[in-house]
Write an enzyme that holds these catalytic residues in place. Structure first.
Site, PDB file in Angstrom:
ATOM      1  N   TYR A 133     -49.547  10.691 -20.454  1.00  0.00           N
ATOM      2  CA  TYR A 133     -48.838  10.800 -19.180  1.00  0.00           C
ATOM      3  C   TYR A 133     -47.815   9.683 -18.980  1.00  0.00           C
ATOM      4  CZ  TYR A 133     -51.485  14.622 -17.093  1.00  0.00           C
ATOM      5  OH  TYR A 133     -52.020  15.841 -16.795  1.00  0.00           O
ATOM      6  N   LYS A 153     -61.177  13.159 -29.811  1.00  0.00           N
ATOM      7  CA  LYS A 153     -60.797  14.005 -30.955  1.00  0.00           C
ATOM      8  C   LYS A 153     -60.700  13.069 -32.146  1.00  0.00           C
ATOM      9  CE  LYS A 153     -59.406  17.885 -32.841  1.00  0.00           C
ATOM     10  NZ  LYS A 153     -60.294  19.048 -33.051  1.00  0.00           N
ATOM     11  N   ASP A 167     -62.847  19.802 -28.460  1.00  0.00           N
ATOM     12  CA  ASP A 167     -62.791  21.266 -28.591  1.00  0.00           C
ATOM     13  C   ASP A 167     -64.172  21.899 -28.420  1.00  0.00           C
ATOM     14  OD1 ASP A 167     -63.505  20.064 -30.997  1.00  0.00           O
ATOM     15  OD2 ASP A 167     -62.255  21.351 -32.268  1.00  0.00           O
ATOM     16  N   ASP A 191     -57.655  16.009 -17.650  1.00  0.00           N
ATOM     17  CA  ASP A 191     -56.898  16.975 -16.844  1.00  0.00           C
ATOM     18  C   ASP A 191     -57.370  18.391 -17.177  1.00  0.00           C
ATOM     19  OD1 ASP A 191     -54.808  17.936 -15.130  1.00  0.00           O
ATOM     20  OD2 ASP A 191     -53.672  18.453 -16.931  1.00  0.00           O
ATOM     21  N   ASP A 212     -60.315  21.011 -14.900  1.00  0.00           N
ATOM     22  CA  ASP A 212     -60.004  22.358 -14.383  1.00  0.00           C
ATOM     23  C   ASP A 212     -60.998  23.381 -14.934  1.00  0.00           C
ATOM     24  OD1 ASP A 212     -57.803  21.453 -12.947  1.00  0.00           O
ATOM     25  OD2 ASP A 212     -56.527  23.134 -13.578  1.00  0.00           O
TER      26      ASP A 212
END
Ligand code: IPM
Ligand code: MG
Length: 370
Positions: free
Chosen positions: A143, A193, A225, A249, A253
């Protein structure tokens, strides 16, 4: 002795103002019960600030935020401002606030209320009892990393974003996750990851070091994942989940699906170290906002769910004002109201007509007045 806390309201765009209104009314009742008072000040953010000042966050409003005990934010954005370049879009006001206020820790609790276990598109027996907290690093990573730009040459268009992390940024957010776990069910899952990314390799190393200082807390690493899959196939196995900005983020959600509606979810963004101006021990400066966005399609129609904002107010009582009991009362009032079948359209029970934003807010306040 009664205390007064200073709250900057940045209601923003779309449904932001209507849910913030309901939540502030709840704060007044819950705070009043606890002998605390609030001084509200208003500022502009997002599209509302662009319309008034030409920028998504003015220097004056940023200053007001710095001088408040807590910031209460509604939502930013909408189709009216979608055509603007990235730096002047409503979202950049929110990112600027996070960075300028040093809000590196974003807490997004996802709790499945028993009354809503069947409101999720997932099977009732999978989501029932789920109660987890996504702890998202909020001021680093993709970001804010530089370079972040688009270029063009004879061969065509290119773009680059950069994902940097310093060990100190990882350490402070993972520490906070462990501290939170001790107040919850004593488990931390660190998400990365590490099989591909260097930043994740460092993240894993630092997280392991921090875990060594918390022998009493169960700890695991998960790859993002497969973790995305586990989050909706066995959500009750998680307690605190800590991760870098973009992973947080996305997974937050996804986790919202468990709760039945994005409208249910609160969040707190903390700078984790600075006490409030009053220096009370439990208190931390923070910014609080419902996780849902501005929902321009339903704005102004009384259809939005104020629970995300009201539970954000509860987090404010707990983290910034040290009023745990008042926060517990708000959480209980929300649960009781939902149990009674009083719900907005997004979570309405079959056969029961939905109530409006303000009716749901009022029903929650009634239960607080007891
Ligand atoms: C969120 C939102 C923001 C983010 C947007 C509005 C910039 O999606 O708070 O999760 O990406 O952080
Ligand atoms: Mg998001």
């Amino acid at each position: 002795m009664s205390k007064t806390f200073k709250i900057l309201r940045l209601a923003g765009d779309g449904v932001g103002p209507e849910v913030i209104d309901e939540a502030c009314a709840v704060l007044e009742v819950a705070g009043g019960n606890a002998g605390a008072g609030f001084e509200f000040e208003d500022g502009l953010i997002g599209g509302a600030a662009i319309d008034a000042h030409g920028v998504p966050l003015s220097a004056e409003d940023l200053e007001k935020a710095k001088n408040a005990d807590a910031v209460f934010l509604g939502a930013v954005g909408g189709p009216k401002w979608d055509h603007l370049p990235k730096e002047t879009r409503p979202e950049s006001g929110l990112l600027g606030l996070r960075k300028e206020l040093g809000l590196f820790a974003n807490l997004r609790p996802v709790k499945v209320f028993d009354a809503l276990a069947s409101a999720s598109p997932l099977k009732d027996d999978i989501v029932r009892g789920a109660d987890l907290m996504v702890v998202r690093e909020l001021t680093g990573g993709l970001y804010f990393g530089q370079p972040s730009e688009r270029t063009q040459d004879a061969s065509g268009r290119s773009a680059v974003d950069t994902l940097p992390y310093h060990e100190a940024e990882i350490e402070r957010i993972v520490e906070l996750a462990f501290k939170l776990a001790r107040q919850r069910r004593n488990k931390v899952t660190s998400v990365d990851k590490a099989n591909v990314l260097n930043t994740s390799g460092l993240w894993r190393e630092v997280a392991t070091e921090v875990a060594g200082r918390y022998d009493d807390v169960e700890f695991e690493h998960a790859l993002v994942d497969s973790c995305a899959m586990a989050l909706i196939s066995r959500p009750t196995s998680f307690d605190v989940m800590v991760m870098e900005n973009l992973f947080g983020d996305i997974l937050s959600d996804e986790a919202a699906v468990l709760a039945g509606s994005l409208g249910m979810l609160p969040s707190a963004s903390l700078n984790g170290k600075a006490p409030t101006r009053r220096g009370t021990e439990a208190a931390l400066f923070g910014m609080y906002e419902p996780v849902h966005g501005s929902a321009p399609d339903i704005a102004g129609q009384g259809k939005s769910n104020p629970v995300g904002a009201i539970l954000s107010a509860s987090m404010m009582l707990r983290f910034s004002f040290g009023l745990d009991q008042a926060a517990d009362q708000v959480d209980q009032a929300v649960a009781d109201t939902l149990d009674a079948g009083i719900r907005t359209g997004d979570i309405a029970a079959g056969g029961t007509p939905p109530v409006s934003t303000s009716e749901l807010g009022a029903a929650i306040r009634d239960r607080l007045k007891g």
